[in-house]
Design an enzyme around this catalytic site. Structure first.
Site, PDB file in Angstrom:
ATOM      1  N   ASN A 199      37.762  46.372  29.670  1.00 53.86           N
ATOM      2  CA  ASN A 199      38.685  46.353  30.820  1.00 53.86           C
ATOM      3  C   ASN A 199      39.870  47.319  30.676  1.00 53.86           C
ATOM      4  OD1 ASN A 199      38.196  42.820  31.634  1.00 53.86           O
ATOM      5  ND2 ASN A 199      37.234  44.634  32.511  1.00 53.86           N
ATOM      6  N   ASP A 228      35.104  36.068  37.768  1.00 52.90           N
ATOM      7  CA  ASP A 228      34.810  37.347  38.431  1.00 52.90           C
ATOM      8  C   ASP A 228      35.030  37.278  39.946  1.00 52.90           C
ATOM      9  OD1 ASP A 228      34.014  39.970  38.606  1.00 52.90           O
ATOM     10  OD2 ASP A 228      31.874  39.530  38.521  1.00 52.90           O
TER      11      ASP A 228
HETATM   12  C1  FPP Z   1      37.241  40.030  37.009  1.00 51.17           C
HETATM   13  O1  FPP Z   1      37.320  40.291  38.410  1.00 51.17           O
HETATM   14  C2  FPP Z   1      38.524  39.525  36.538  1.00 51.17           C
HETATM   15  C3  FPP Z   1      39.265  40.097  35.552  1.00 51.17           C
HETATM   16  C4  FPP Z   1      38.857  41.319  34.829  1.00 51.17           C
HETATM   17  C5  FPP Z   1      40.596  39.542  35.185  1.00 51.17           C
HETATM   18  C6  FPP Z   1      40.700  38.034  35.147  1.00 51.17           C
HETATM   19  C7  FPP Z   1      42.124  37.664  34.961  1.00 51.17           C
HETATM   20  C8  FPP Z   1      42.746  36.599  35.504  1.00 51.17           C
HETATM   21  C9  FPP Z   1      42.042  35.574  36.315  1.00 51.17           C
HETATM   22  C10 FPP Z   1      44.218  36.384  35.342  1.00 51.17           C
HETATM   23  C11 FPP Z   1      44.783  36.347  33.944  1.00 51.17           C
HETATM   24  C12 FPP Z   1      44.243  35.284  33.075  1.00 51.17           C
HETATM   25  C13 FPP Z   1      44.894  34.183  32.622  1.00 51.17           C
HETATM   26  C14 FPP Z   1      44.222  33.373  31.573  1.00 51.17           C
HETATM   27  C15 FPP Z   1      46.195  33.698  33.114  1.00 51.17           C
HETATM   28  P1  FPP Z   1      37.184  41.770  38.942  1.00 51.17           P
HETATM   29  O2  FPP Z   1      38.526  42.393  38.973  1.00 51.17           O
HETATM   30  O3  FPP Z   1      36.182  42.526  38.127  1.00 51.17           O
HETATM   31  O4  FPP Z   1      36.643  41.521  40.394  1.00 51.17           O
HETATM   32  P2  FPP Z   1      35.696  42.487  41.260  1.00 51.17           P
HETATM   33  O5  FPP Z   1      34.363  42.494  40.555  1.00 51.17           O
HETATM   34  O6  FPP Z   1      35.644  41.800  42.587  1.00 51.17           O
HETATM   35  O7  FPP Z   1      36.348  43.833  41.310  1.00 51.17           O
END
Ligand code: FPP
Length: 247
Positions: A75, A27
């Site tokens: 998501n 996150d």
């Molecule tokens: C949460 O941060 C993150 C996600 C919903 C996506 C995670 C994906 C990756 C790290 C890349 C793809 C994965 C692989 C396995 C290659 P957020 O966007 O909710 O952050 P925020 O809370 O700061 O908005």
């Protein structure tokens, strides 16, 4: 015995007694990007890099299982551009992994409803899963289109179908049997669940499996999560007294 002990590691990490299974909610990618005046997609790209670094390191120190939350069943509500970027990053990672698997020996597995993925990506997940059966290295479970409640409902449906088919008896169901209907069938429960970015919630992640997991929270955003942060999480875990409901 640990297969690799870093020289610069903090003394409080006991590399001979690592948790078997670490799970991570990756996150903070969006906030990381916003702080730099970048689009959210740049945060996910940086998060994918961190995932590679941490997964490689976990394999090196001898972890058995690493599970990461990459995309939840909720998501899909995000803007199309962001969803497409995350799907693109997974595809890139899978293509690279296929190239490197023979050398890395990392086994890749997926938790989630993959039928919703574009066919080309779906096919890549099947391929990486297949190739993984040849190796015996650390198992990385990528949770994609994953929701803990959804997983439990699917398991309940599958169990009910087996009962209707006369293969199972409801009154004979045990917790262990039920675990066998989950995406994580055969994988030990996580010992340690890490959530970076300062949020202190479970967000529908491994609801059944994390019943007795130790939690570790940090304000560090996922793209900034380093080996040192991992050491801190493991050291905190090793300092806890796990009683599993006993005394
Ligand atoms: C949460 O941060 C993150 C996600 C919903 C996506 C995670 C994906 C990756 C790290 C890349 C793809 C994965 C692989 C396995 C290659 P957020 O966007 O909710 O952050 P925020 O809370 O700061 O908005």
């Amino acid at each position: 015995m640990a297969i690799f002990k870093p020289k610069e590691a903090p003394v409080q990490v006991d590399f001979d007694h690592l948790p078997r299974h670490i799970a991570i909610i990756m996150d903070g990618n969006g906030r990381w990007a916003k702080r730099r005046g970048l689009p959210r997609t740049a945060g996910h790209a940086a998060g994918a890099e961190t995932f590679r670094t941490i997964a490689t390191y976990c394999q090196k120190i001898g972890l058995e299982y690493l599970t990461v939350y990459a995309f939840s069943t909720e998501n899909w509500k995000r803007p199309l551009e962001e969803v497409s970027a995350i799907i693109g990053l997974l595809k890139k990672y899978l293509l690279e992994s296929i190239e490197k698997m023979e050398k890395d020996k990392i086994r890749l597995h997926f938790f989630g409803d993959l039928d919703a993925l574009p066919p080309e990506l779906r096919e890549l997940t099947v391929r990486t899963d297949d190739i993984s059966t040849r190796y015996e290295g650390m198992q990385v479970n990528v949770c994609f289109n994953y929701g803990g409640r959804d997983e439990i409902v699917r398991a309940a449906r599958a169990f009910a179908a087996d009962c209707a088919a006369g293969k199972r008896r409801p009154e004979a169901l045990t917790e262990e049997d039920f675990s066998g209907y989950l995406y994580s069938a055969g994988v030990p429960d996580p010992d340690l669940v890490i959530r970076p970015s300062g949020e202190i919630r479970i967000s529908n992640f491994l609801l059944w499996q994390s019943a007795y997991a130790e939690f570790y929270y940090t304000d560090v955003l996922w793209p900034d999560f380093s080996k040192e942060e991992l050491h801190k999480a493991i050291a905190a875990y090793q300092g806890r007294s796990r009683r599993f409901g006993g005394v």
